[in-house]
Design a protein around this motif. Structure first.
Motif, short mmCIF file in Angstrom:
data_model
loop_
_atom_site.label_atom_id
_atom_site.label_comp_id
_atom_site.label_asym_id
_atom_site.label_seq_id
_atom_site.Cartn_x
_atom_site.Cartn_y
_atom_site.Cartn_z
N LEU A 232 0.81 -1.22 0.00
CA LEU A 232 0.00 0.00 0.00
C LEU A 232 0.85 1.28 0.00
O LEU A 232 0.32 2.37 0.17
CB LEU A 232 -0.92 0.01 1.22
N LYS A 233 2.12 1.12 -0.20
CA LYS A 233 3.05 2.25 -0.09
C LYS A 233 2.71 3.39 -1.05
O LYS A 233 2.72 4.56 -0.68
CB LYS A 233 4.48 1.78 -0.33
N ASN A 234 2.43 3.06 -2.30
CA ASN A 234 2.08 4.07 -3.30
C ASN A 234 1.29 3.40 -4.43
O ASN A 234 1.03 2.20 -4.40
CB ASN A 234 3.33 4.79 -3.83
N ARG A 235 0.91 4.21 -5.42
CA ARG A 235 0.06 3.68 -6.49
C ARG A 235 0.75 2.59 -7.29
O ARG A 235 0.09 1.64 -7.75
CB ARG A 235 -0.40 4.81 -7.41
N LYS A 236 2.07 2.68 -7.44
CA LYS A 236 2.78 1.66 -8.21
C LYS A 236 2.84 0.34 -7.48
O LYS A 236 2.67 -0.74 -8.08
CB LYS A 236 4.19 2.16 -8.56
N THR A 237 3.07 0.38 -6.17
CA THR A 237 3.11 -0.87 -5.41
C THR A 237 1.71 -1.49 -5.32
O THR A 237 1.57 -2.71 -5.38
CB THR A 237 3.67 -0.63 -4.00
N MET A 238 0.68 -0.65 -5.19
CA MET A 238 -0.68 -1.17 -5.16
C MET A 238 -1.04 -1.83 -6.49
O MET A 238 -1.62 -2.93 -6.53
CB MET A 238 -1.67 -0.05 -4.85
N THR A 239 -0.67 -1.17 -7.58
CA THR A 239 -0.97 -1.71 -8.91
C THR A 239 -0.26 -3.03 -9.13
O THR A 239 -0.87 -4.01 -9.59
CB THR A 239 -0.55 -0.71 -10.00
N ALA A 240 1.02 -3.08 -8.81
CA ALA A 240 1.81 -4.29 -9.02
C ALA A 240 1.30 -5.44 -8.16
O ALA A 240 1.18 -6.59 -8.63
CB ALA A 240 3.28 -4.02 -8.73
N ALA A 241 0.98 -5.15 -6.91
CA ALA A 241 0.52 -6.20 -5.99
C ALA A 241 -0.84 -6.74 -6.43
O ALA A 241 -1.09 -7.96 -6.37
CB ALA A 241 0.44 -5.65 -4.57
N ALA A 242 -1.74 -5.86 -6.86
CA ALA A 242 -3.06 -6.30 -7.30
C ALA A 242 -2.96 -7.15 -8.56
O ALA A 242 -3.62 -8.20 -8.68
CB ALA A 242 -3.96 -5.10 -7.55
N GLN A 243 -2.12 -6.73 -9.50
CA GLN A 243 -1.96 -7.50 -10.73
C GLN A 243 -1.38 -8.88 -10.44
O GLN A 243 -1.84 -9.89 -11.00
CB GLN A 243 -1.05 -6.75 -11.72
N GLU A 244 -0.40 -8.95 -9.57
CA GLU A 244 0.20 -10.24 -9.22
C GLU A 244 -0.82 -11.15 -8.55
O GLU A 244 -0.91 -12.34 -8.87
CB GLU A 244 1.40 -10.03 -8.30
N ALA A 245 -1.61 -10.60 -7.63
CA ALA A 245 -2.60 -11.41 -6.92
C ALA A 245 -3.66 -11.97 -7.88
O ALA A 245 -4.03 -13.15 -7.79
CB ALA A 245 -3.25 -10.58 -5.82
#
Length: 251
Positions: A232-245
């Protein structure tokens, strides 16, 4: 809607046209019933439930057969893959969700009217002067416990894999509002090649062939674990984590 790939060309049978007509009639009845009730509820200051009821009913009329897996977090921002216009119907029913959509939809009068009744938040990334207002609208919706869905792919895929998630679409959530929850969602259609909206297929053709289907549209909505910690650190980490999940859940 994008992707330069072939789409199924389906010849609609007479029975298919009859089924399409019956489904459209049912949708019209739903509209006639739900719209006055929506404005009455709005006048009385009650919960705006009727747009969700309308979308749920349209999904039923269109043959959507829905099942759910996982635990939904009420009031979360849902990050979902995007396969079909039926995604809207599905998540309205499964998550009582409103949506974050590109303002291109607002160019169509009837569609804009329906979207606004369902509390859609239109974003225009090309208009920098309105970014602050869009951010405030998204934050206000989350602060009031409303569930919002955003499709980070930015367009529909063929449902067999994901298009790259665009972190720019999450710009309004940076920094993330205090206490906000971000939850990935996988929409898994059983007969995805005949449901997805891809290639150069006109929207009306896709709509017609879905309504003419003799088989139900079977869909499982997978609510995946919410993002946490550094995700949840920033929009890029949120985007990457959601895509991976979501990608892992597709395997």
């Amino acid at each position: 809607m994008a992707q330069s790939v072939p789409y199924p060309v389906v010849r609609i049978s007479p029975l298919g046209y009859l089924l399409m007509a019956l489904r459209l009639l049912l949708m019209l009845v739903l509209l006639i019933v739900c719209v006055p009730l929506h404005y009455l509820w709005k006048l009385l200051g009650l919960d705006r439930m009727w747009p969700r009821m309308f979308l749920t009913g349209v999904g039923f009329a269109a043959g959507l057969n829905l099942s759910k897996k996982g635990k939904r977090v009420p009031g979360a921002l849902l990050l979902s893959n995007h396969v079909s216009w039926m995604d809207i119907l599905a998540l309205s029913h499964a998550a009582n969700s409103a949506y974050v959509a590109h303002d291109g939809l607002a160019q169509f009068g009837l569609l804009k009217w329906l979207c606004e009744m369902n509390e859609t938040i239109f974003v225009a990334r090309h208009r920098r002067t309105s970014v602050g207002e869009q951010t405030d609208a998204i934050r206000a919706a989350l602060d009031h416990g409303g569930t919002l869905t955003l499709f980070p792919e930015g367009t529909t895929s063929d449902g067999t894999d994901l298009l790259p998630f665009k972190s720019s679409l999450l710009g309004a959530l940076e920094p993330l509002p205090e206490g906000a929850t971000v939850q990935p969602v996988l929409l898994a259609y059983e007969d995805v090649p005949h449901v997805s909206w891809v290639g150069d297929e006109p929207g009306l053709d896709n709509f017609k062939r879905i309504l003419a289907r003799l088989k139900p549209v079977r869909l499982t909505v997978h609510f995946l674990p919410p993002l946490s910690g550094d995700e949840l650190k920033n929009r890029k980490t949120m985007t990457a984590a959601a895509q991976e999940a979501i990608h892992e859940a597709m395997l």
